[in-house]
Scaffold this active site. Sequence first.
Site, short mmCIF file in Angstrom:
data_model
loop_
_atom_site.label_atom_id
_atom_site.label_comp_id
_atom_site.label_asym_id
_atom_site.label_seq_id
_atom_site.Cartn_x
_atom_site.Cartn_y
_atom_site.Cartn_z
N ARG A 1 -16.58 -6.14 37.30
CA ARG A 1 -15.26 -5.65 36.90
C ARG A 1 -14.22 -5.96 37.99
NH1 ARG A 1 -14.75 0.07 33.56
NH2 ARG A 1 -13.71 -0.93 31.83
N CYS B 1 -12.21 8.87 24.03
CA CYS B 1 -11.87 10.21 24.49
C CYS B 1 -11.78 11.31 23.45
CB CYS B 1 -10.57 10.16 25.27
SG CYS B 1 -10.80 9.21 26.80
P1 NAD Z 1 -13.94 3.37 32.34
O1 NAD Z 1 -15.37 3.54 31.98
O2 NAD Z 1 -13.17 2.23 31.77
O3 NAD Z 1 -13.82 3.25 33.94
C1 NAD Z 1 -14.48 4.06 34.85
C2 NAD Z 1 -14.90 3.21 36.05
O4 NAD Z 1 -15.39 4.07 37.08
C3 NAD Z 1 -16.04 2.23 35.74
O5 NAD Z 1 -15.59 0.91 35.99
C4 NAD Z 1 -17.16 2.65 36.69
O6 NAD Z 1 -17.89 1.56 37.23
C5 NAD Z 1 -16.38 3.35 37.80
N1 NAD Z 1 -17.18 4.27 38.61
C6 NAD Z 1 -18.03 5.24 38.18
N2 NAD Z 1 -18.56 5.89 39.24
C7 NAD Z 1 -18.04 5.32 40.35
C8 NAD Z 1 -18.20 5.56 41.75
N3 NAD Z 1 -19.00 6.54 42.20
N4 NAD Z 1 -17.53 4.80 42.62
C9 NAD Z 1 -16.72 3.82 42.17
N5 NAD Z 1 -16.52 3.54 40.87
C10 NAD Z 1 -17.17 4.29 39.96
O7 NAD Z 1 -13.24 4.75 31.99
P2 NAD Z 1 -11.70 4.99 31.58
O8 NAD Z 1 -11.51 4.68 30.15
O9 NAD Z 1 -10.82 4.34 32.60
O10 NAD Z 1 -11.64 6.58 31.72
C11 NAD Z 1 -11.69 7.21 32.98
C12 NAD Z 1 -11.31 8.67 32.82
O11 NAD Z 1 -9.97 8.77 32.34
C13 NAD Z 1 -12.16 9.44 31.81
O12 NAD Z 1 -12.32 10.75 32.27
C14 NAD Z 1 -11.31 9.44 30.56
O13 NAD Z 1 -11.58 10.56 29.74
C15 NAD Z 1 -9.92 9.52 31.12
N6 NAD Z 1 -8.87 8.94 30.27
C16 NAD Z 1 -9.08 7.75 29.64
C17 NAD Z 1 -8.05 7.18 28.88
C18 NAD Z 1 -8.24 5.86 28.17
O14 NAD Z 1 -7.34 5.48 27.44
N7 NAD Z 1 -9.32 5.16 28.33
C19 NAD Z 1 -6.81 7.82 28.81
C20 NAD Z 1 -6.63 9.02 29.49
C21 NAD Z 1 -7.68 9.56 30.23
C1 UGA Z 2 -5.65 8.91 23.08
C2 UGA Z 2 -4.35 9.71 23.28
O1 UGA Z 2 -3.38 9.23 22.34
C3 UGA Z 2 -3.83 9.55 24.70
O2 UGA Z 2 -2.70 10.35 24.89
C4 UGA Z 2 -4.92 9.97 25.67
O3 UGA Z 2 -4.50 9.77 27.00
C5 UGA Z 2 -6.17 9.16 25.42
O4 UGA Z 2 -6.59 9.35 24.04
C6 UGA Z 2 -7.32 9.57 26.26
O5 UGA Z 2 -7.37 10.67 26.77
O6 UGA Z 2 -8.21 8.71 26.36
P1 UGA Z 2 -6.27 6.38 22.64
O7 UGA Z 2 -7.59 6.93 22.25
O8 UGA Z 2 -6.23 5.26 23.61
O9 UGA Z 2 -5.35 7.55 23.25
O10 UGA Z 2 -5.51 5.87 21.34
P2 UGA Z 2 -4.75 6.63 20.14
O11 UGA Z 2 -3.53 5.88 19.83
O12 UGA Z 2 -4.61 8.07 20.38
O13 UGA Z 2 -5.77 6.41 18.93
C7 UGA Z 2 -7.02 7.06 18.88
C8 UGA Z 2 -7.66 6.80 17.54
O14 UGA Z 2 -6.98 7.50 16.50
C9 UGA Z 2 -7.65 5.34 17.12
O15 UGA Z 2 -8.86 5.02 16.50
C10 UGA Z 2 -6.51 5.26 16.13
O16 UGA Z 2 -6.64 4.21 15.22
C11 UGA Z 2 -6.63 6.61 15.46
N1 UGA Z 2 -5.37 7.09 14.85
C12 UGA Z 2 -4.29 7.33 15.62
C13 UGA Z 2 -5.34 7.33 13.48
O17 UGA Z 2 -6.33 7.13 12.77
N2 UGA Z 2 -4.18 7.81 12.93
C14 UGA Z 2 -3.07 8.06 13.69
O18 UGA Z 2 -2.05 8.50 13.11
C15 UGA Z 2 -3.13 7.81 15.06
#
Ligand code: NAD
Ligand code: UGA
Length: 453
Positions: free
Chosen positions: A37, A267
């Site tokens: 990555r 999430c």
């Molecule tokens: P991700 O799996 O894409 O990334 C997490 C990274 O952390 C991985 O690359 C992993 O290798 C690394 N990692 C794990 N343990 C480690 C360590 N000890 N040292 C260094 N690196 C380490 O996850 P993400 O989607 O970025 O989500 C991260 C957090 O943010 C989660 O708690 C998720 O719920 C939250 N979140 C995600 C989103 C989203 O849109 N994906 C949005 C808001 C919040």
């Molecule tokens: C969601 C939240 O929108 C973010 O605010 C939050 O930070 C994030 O989760 C997180 O904590 O990971 P994300 O999952 O990236 O973001 O995308 P969304 O746009 O929320 O869509 C989630 C799912 O719901 C998708 O499968 C989308 O297609 C679906 N969706 C969304 C619907 O079916 N209908 C809608 O009206 C909106």
Amino acid sequence: MKICCIGAGYVGGPTMAMIAHQCHDITVTVVDVNETRIAAWNSDTLPIHEPGLDDIVKGRRGQNLFFDTNVDKAILEGDIIFICVGTPTKTFGVGAGRAADLRYIETCARRIASIATTDKIIVEKSTIPVRTANSIKRILKAGNAQASFEVLSNPEFLAEGTAIEDLTEPDRVLIGGECDDSVEKLASIYARWIPRERVLTTNLWSSELSKLTANAFLAQRISSINAISALCEATNAEVDEVAHAIGTDSRIGPKFLKASVGFGGSCFQKDILNLVYLCEHYGLQEVADYWEQVVKMNDYQKRRFYERIVGTMFNTVSSKTIAIWGFAFKKDTDDTRESAAIAVCQNLLGEQAQLNIFDPQVSKERIFEDLGSIANDDNVHICQSAEEAASGAHAIAILTEWDTFAEQDFAKIYDYMPKPAFFFDGRNISDLEKLREIGFEAYGVGQGRPPAV
Ligand code: NAD
Ligand code: UGA
């Protein structure tokens, strides 16, 4: 000032790129144990597909934005350390299937505790159960007496596919903490590009809980409209019309009312299950049951979509080919975590269907990995275009709302398909009337049945 971010994923990468982009005087180092990555973050092909991300990363990389595998060095040098590692649902032991697996968070806290020699602000950006900051504090305190640590909660609200927009102009930034100076230090970074009144500060627990609550409310809206979509199909009401009618009420609002094949993403499900587990832990069974229903309704919606395909196609799809348009959990991302497409495809394969799958961003390897052992080279064919996938198929199913799927030459595609040619739009992005005029037997989610022929 130096920032270290542990975790170079969908949150760590874009969020830190945005800070580096907005604050040239701050050195931001994003570290990860995943060497592949990190190598991708340092290459021309970034590890995640996110509109607008390339320009920002390439603009700052090597100047004040760095991606590295040397976690310890970045911790040692960082004044502020963001924890952005995954918090997936636990798959074993106590709380399996519901509780958050906090092992990555704990590993980070232990690592920081064991090697930090100077005072640091530790920022929880990962989504975690309320009161996790307490555990982090205890680990940090037990590790190194010389350095002192302040723990802040700063949950991330970006959505994939619109991450750069969301980070540039967030509705709000939330910071929870007990030490005013540390809260102010973090707030002042965001205030460089975000109006100050949008930087909200709360106590630690409100901040942690607000993140789970926000995701639960968003997912609840989708499950609510999806529940109504089932009733629409039974009564010939149109769910998009209903959504519009209720969404114009300013108390309800128009967003997150798009009926679909079901929500996906890494999430929503995990955060609600985590909330359910927390409620059970505190003896709030009614509250737990209330929120769990949001996930149950989502499972029902995915199942209903697949059952409608099978039921409509004369109760058998065995040996029939179905074109699957879209595999990502939403458009403009390559992320497939918990994508509704996975469950729908697995169920169709269980019915012995042949699948022609096309997604503009998801790789063949990813698709096969997600589908697991039920998929093989004989029953799943990965295609290079929507048209190729539809060629010779008995049905088309739209599972991701990529714009391109609404812009096809449907008359031409119809000619390539055996008749009756079925069309199932799991995202309601197509003009079903036009498709029916061409000859398709076309169905949307929450849209009444077409007139019997
Ligand atoms: P991700 O799996 O894409 O990334 C997490 C990274 O952390 C991985 O690359 C992993 O290798 C690394 N990692 C794990 N343990 C480690 C360590 N000890 N040292 C260094 N690196 C380490 O996850 P993400 O989607 O970025 O989500 C991260 C957090 O943010 C989660 O708690 C998720 O719920 C939250 N979140 C995600 C989103 C989203 O849109 N994906 C949005 C808001 C919040
Ligand atoms: C969601 C939240 O929108 C973010 O605010 C939050 O930070 C994030 O989760 C997180 O904590 O990971 P994300 O999952 O990236 O973001 O995308 P969304 O746009 O929320 O869509 C989630 C799912 O719901 C998708 O499968 C989308 O297609 C679906 N969706 C969304 C619907 O079916 N209908 C809608 O009206 C909106």
